[in-house]
Write an enzyme that holds these catalytic residues in place. Structure first.
Site, PDB file in Angstrom:
ATOM      1  N   GLY A  16      68.378  48.498  41.622  1.00 44.13           N
ATOM      2  CA  GLY A  16      68.510  49.921  41.949  1.00 44.13           C
ATOM      3  C   GLY A  16      69.157  50.785  40.881  1.00 44.13           C
ATOM      4  N   ARG A  69      51.464  44.397  57.324  1.00 46.41           N
ATOM      5  CA  ARG A  69      51.803  45.481  56.408  1.00 46.41           C
ATOM      6  C   ARG A  69      51.833  46.821  57.172  1.00 46.41           C
ATOM      7  NH1 ARG A  69      51.647  45.309  50.692  1.00 46.41           N
ATOM      8  NH2 ARG A  69      50.880  43.204  50.681  1.00 46.41           N
ATOM      9  N   ASN A 111      56.486  57.437  41.558  1.00 44.13           N
ATOM     10  CA  ASN A 111      56.846  56.073  41.160  1.00 44.13           C
ATOM     11  C   ASN A 111      57.200  56.085  39.678  1.00 44.13           C
ATOM     12  OD1 ASN A 111      57.062  53.184  41.377  1.00 44.13           O
ATOM     13  ND2 ASN A 111      55.086  53.013  40.339  1.00 44.13           N
ATOM     14  N   HIS A 113      57.067  53.504  36.297  1.00 42.67           N
ATOM     15  CA  HIS A 113      56.519  52.240  35.816  1.00 42.67           C
ATOM     16  C   HIS A 113      56.967  52.052  34.363  1.00 42.67           C
ATOM     17  CE1 HIS A 113      53.812  48.846  35.598  1.00 42.67           C
ATOM     18  NE2 HIS A 113      53.396  49.298  34.431  1.00 42.67           N
ATOM     19  N   ALA A 177      65.580  54.708  28.861  1.00 43.71           N
ATOM     20  CA  ALA A 177      64.698  55.885  28.887  1.00 43.71           C
ATOM     21  C   ALA A 177      64.329  56.248  30.326  1.00 43.71           C
ATOM     22  CB  ALA A 177      63.439  55.609  28.065  1.00 43.71           C
TER      23      ALA A 177
HETATM   24  C1  GRF Z   1      62.307  49.368  36.480  1.00 37.05           C
HETATM   25  O1  GRF Z   1      62.030  48.933  35.180  1.00 37.05           O
HETATM   26  C2  GRF Z   1      61.121  50.069  37.080  1.00 37.05           C
HETATM   27  O2  GRF Z   1      60.403  50.826  36.160  1.00 37.05           O
HETATM   28  C3  GRF Z   1      60.304  48.899  37.545  1.00 37.05           C
HETATM   29  O3  GRF Z   1      61.234  47.986  38.066  1.00 37.05           O
HETATM   30  C4  GRF Z   1      62.486  48.175  37.428  1.00 37.05           C
HETATM   31  C5  GRF Z   1      63.477  48.464  38.513  1.00 37.05           C
HETATM   32  O4  GRF Z   1      64.786  48.496  38.022  1.00 37.05           O
HETATM   33  N1  GRF Z   1      59.281  49.313  38.463  1.00 37.05           N
HETATM   34  P1  GRF Z   1      65.962  49.106  38.899  1.00 37.05           P
HETATM   35  O5  GRF Z   1      65.918  48.388  40.249  1.00 37.05           O
HETATM   36  O6  GRF Z   1      65.730  50.565  39.039  1.00 37.05           O
HETATM   37  O7  GRF Z   1      67.216  48.772  38.155  1.00 37.05           O
END
Ligand code: GRF
Length: 222
Positions: A16, A69, A111, A113, A177
């Site tokens: 998180g 789900r 989201n 990524h 970043a």
């Molecule tokens: C991040 O790199 C996010 O982009 C990816 O999973 C990771 C989650 O990290 N989808 P965190 O739980 O926010 O520390």
């Protein structure tokens, strides 16, 4: 009169750290969003502790305890509507959503990524980026659509990839970043500055005119 802040739910599955950066940014008086609930599909997600410490309602919704789900998403939807959520920010939420759920939250669910989409969708992003030999990678904030890691791109940040990077060192550089990008994009979206036309973002933002990122850094050598 100050404008009403958008009510944001953050969905997580683990550590998180992105959730934390979104919460911290929301503390600024002029931030156009507030975090009203944090939900994890794993009850032991470490990020839930931070949310609780911040007095944000934090809920573990263990997806393994639902027979399907659809049942899990039904409960998730109930919680989101009960919390009067305007926007959902997925932040390391490792659960694919059904097209029906995505449709319910269309243009209201974001989201992040850890790649420059549309390159390297899916899992093991950093391993695959390194294997492909790319010298620049980064992260993308996008609106969620039914297909994994697809949807209008709201913003991106780029970082160099070093030849001796491991998946861990690259992940750490990109995560830094991510922590800068996500709060800024969520704030711009919550403030209504970003609109979508034909599945593309119409928001120019400001363009960093001197923003060429060279990798490797060529310095002054020719
Ligand atoms: C991040 O790199 C996010 O982009 C990816 O999973 C990771 C989650 O990290 N989808 P965190 O739980 O926010 O520390």
């Amino acid at each position: 009169m100050t404008a009403l802040k958008k009510r944001v739910a953050i969905l997580i599955s683990g550590r998180g750290s992105n959730m934390r950066s979104l919460v911290e940014a929301s503390r600024a008086a002029n931030c156009p969003y507030e975090v009203v609930v944090v939900i994890a599909n794993r009850p032991d997600a470490a990020g839930l502790l931070f949310a609780k410490e911040q007095n944000i309602p934090a809920l573990g919704l263990d997806h393994t305890r639902y027979e399907s789900r659809d049942h899990f998403e039904g409960q998730l939807h109930t919680v989101l509507t009960a919390s009067k959520v305007d926007l959902v920010a997925c932040a390391g939420f490792m659960r694919l959503m059904t097209p029906e759920f995505v449709q319910k939250w269309r243009d209201r669910m974001l989201n992040i990524h850890p790649s420059l989409l549309p390159a390297f969708k899916g899992l093991h992003t950093h391993e695959r980026s390194i294997a492909a030999g790319v010298r620049i990678s980064g992260c993308t904030v996008h609106l969620v659509r039914p297909a994994m890691d697809e949807g209008p791109i709201l913003g991106q940040a780029a970082v160099p990839v070093a030849v001796d990077d491991t998946a861990e060192t690259l992940a750490a550089r990109i995560l830094e970043a991510e922590h800068k990008l996500y709060p800024r994009i969520l704030a711009a979206y919550a403030a209504g500055r970003i609109s979508i036309v034909d599945e593309r973002v119409s928001w120019p933002g400001s363009v960093n005119q001197s923003g060429t990122l060279f990798s490797p850094d060529l310095g002054s050598a020719s």
